[in-house]
Design an enzyme around this catalytic site. Structure first.
Site, PDB file in Angstrom:
ATOM      1  N   SER A 146     -42.801  -6.515 -50.059  1.00 16.14           N
ATOM      2  CA  SER A 146     -41.812  -5.745 -48.942  1.00 16.14           C
ATOM      3  C   SER A 146     -42.850  -6.706 -47.958  1.00 16.14           C
ATOM      4  O   SER A 146     -44.308  -6.227 -47.459  1.00 16.14           O
ATOM      5  CB  SER A 146     -41.730  -4.425 -48.807  1.00 16.14           C
ATOM      6  OG  SER A 146     -41.220  -4.013 -47.674  1.00 16.14           O
ATOM      7  N   TYR A 159     -42.460   5.012 -48.262  1.00 13.78           N
ATOM      8  CA  TYR A 159     -41.902   3.001 -48.738  1.00 13.78           C
ATOM      9  C   TYR A 159     -43.448   2.190 -48.499  1.00 13.78           C
ATOM     10  O   TYR A 159     -43.371   1.793 -49.810  1.00 13.78           O
ATOM     11  CB  TYR A 159     -40.732   2.420 -47.724  1.00 13.78           C
ATOM     12  CG  TYR A 159     -40.187   1.333 -48.642  1.00 13.78           C
ATOM     13  CD1 TYR A 159     -39.480   1.325 -49.443  1.00 13.78           C
ATOM     14  CD2 TYR A 159     -40.100   0.133 -47.817  1.00 13.78           C
ATOM     15  CE1 TYR A 159     -39.022   0.530 -49.873  1.00 13.78           C
ATOM     16  CE2 TYR A 159     -40.519  -0.820 -48.507  1.00 13.78           C
ATOM     17  CZ  TYR A 159     -39.312  -1.369 -49.327  1.00 13.78           C
ATOM     18  OH  TYR A 159     -38.755  -3.024 -49.540  1.00 13.78           O
TER      19      TYR A 159
END
Length: 258
Positions: A146, A159
């Site tokens: 990501s 995250y």
């Protein structure tokens, strides 16, 4: 005669989290390019339907239900594929989960839950399939990280922590196994318009406003579509990227350039 550069004929691919979104787009594109594709997902109904849709197009796909955080289940899957003589040439670690919150809003349980899927999941799959790749002196691993694995994203502490770890795994494997014919790369998407994101948007007081704000984070002014991430995965899976390993391919609409 040389094969087309993006041809995956004769290759077997395994894509985790493939029942929808980015994983489904990757699995579908790989199948269309000639690969035999194993789709795995924790959701059996959506996963079976996804594989069936690919087969209806005339391509090769098979679904296995899998919780990537379950080490024993991953090992069982590896044994099943070995018995079918279809161990993957290409492994795409796409399965992942998210969480919104700062450190003060994140519990140990939240962090552990993300770690089990986003980090241990990648570890489990690589641990299961890397030995055969090393034995063949050929293999290709693509980890879906990501932008949150490259830079901090507001209110995404847990995250980002796990996605930074995915980037670390990617780079470590790439260096450790380069001389054994293994290429390992990561894709770092920005915000992507997946079914999961659409579902989460409905939780906001003003979903349309939230959508526009998320889109505006990226200089191109929109979210990516899953197919745009899949096309980068195809590049990494194919001979077009034969000298690419240890890289983090940004698919973020310019977000990380700012």
């Amino acid at each position: 005669m040389r094969k087309p550069i993006f041809d995956l004929q004769g290759k077997t691919a395994l894509v985790t989290g493939a029942a929808s979104g980015i994983g489904l787009a990757i699995a579908t594109l790989f199948a269309r390019q000639g690969a035999f594709v194993y789709l795995t997902d924790i959701n059996p109904d959506n996963g079976e339907q996804a594989a069936e849709e690919i087969r209806k197009e005339g391509f090769q796909a098979k679904f296995f239900q899998l919780n990537v955080a379950d080490e024993k289940a991953v090992q069982v899957l590896a044994e099943n594929l070995k018995s079918e003589h279809h161990l993957p040439d290409i492994l795409v670690n796409n399965a992942g989960i998210g969480f919104v919150g700062t450190m003060l809003e994140t519990t140990v349980e939240d962090l552990d839950r993300l770690y089990q899927v986003n980090v241990r999941g990648v570890f489990n799959l690589c641990k299961a399939f890397l030995p055969e790749m090393v034995a063949r002196k050929a293999g290709n691993i693509i980890n879906i990280a990501s932008i949150g694995g490259i830079q901090a994203v507001l209110e995404r502490m847990a995250y980002c922590t796990t996605k930074f770890a995915v980037v670390g795994i990617t780079k470590s494997l790439a260096i450790d196994h380069a001389k054994q014919g293994i290429r390992v790369n990561a894709i770092c998407p920005g915000r992507v318009e997946t079914p999961f994101v659409k579902m989460r948007l409905k939780e906001y007081p003003d979903p349309e406003k939230a959508y526009q704000e998320m889109s505006a984070t990226q200089p191109l002014g929109r979210m990516a579509m899953p197919e745009e991430v899949a096309s980068v995965a195809l590049f990494l899976a194919s001979e077009a990227s034969s000298f690419v390993t240890g890289s983090c391919q940004m698919v973020d609409g310019g977000w990380s350039a700012g």
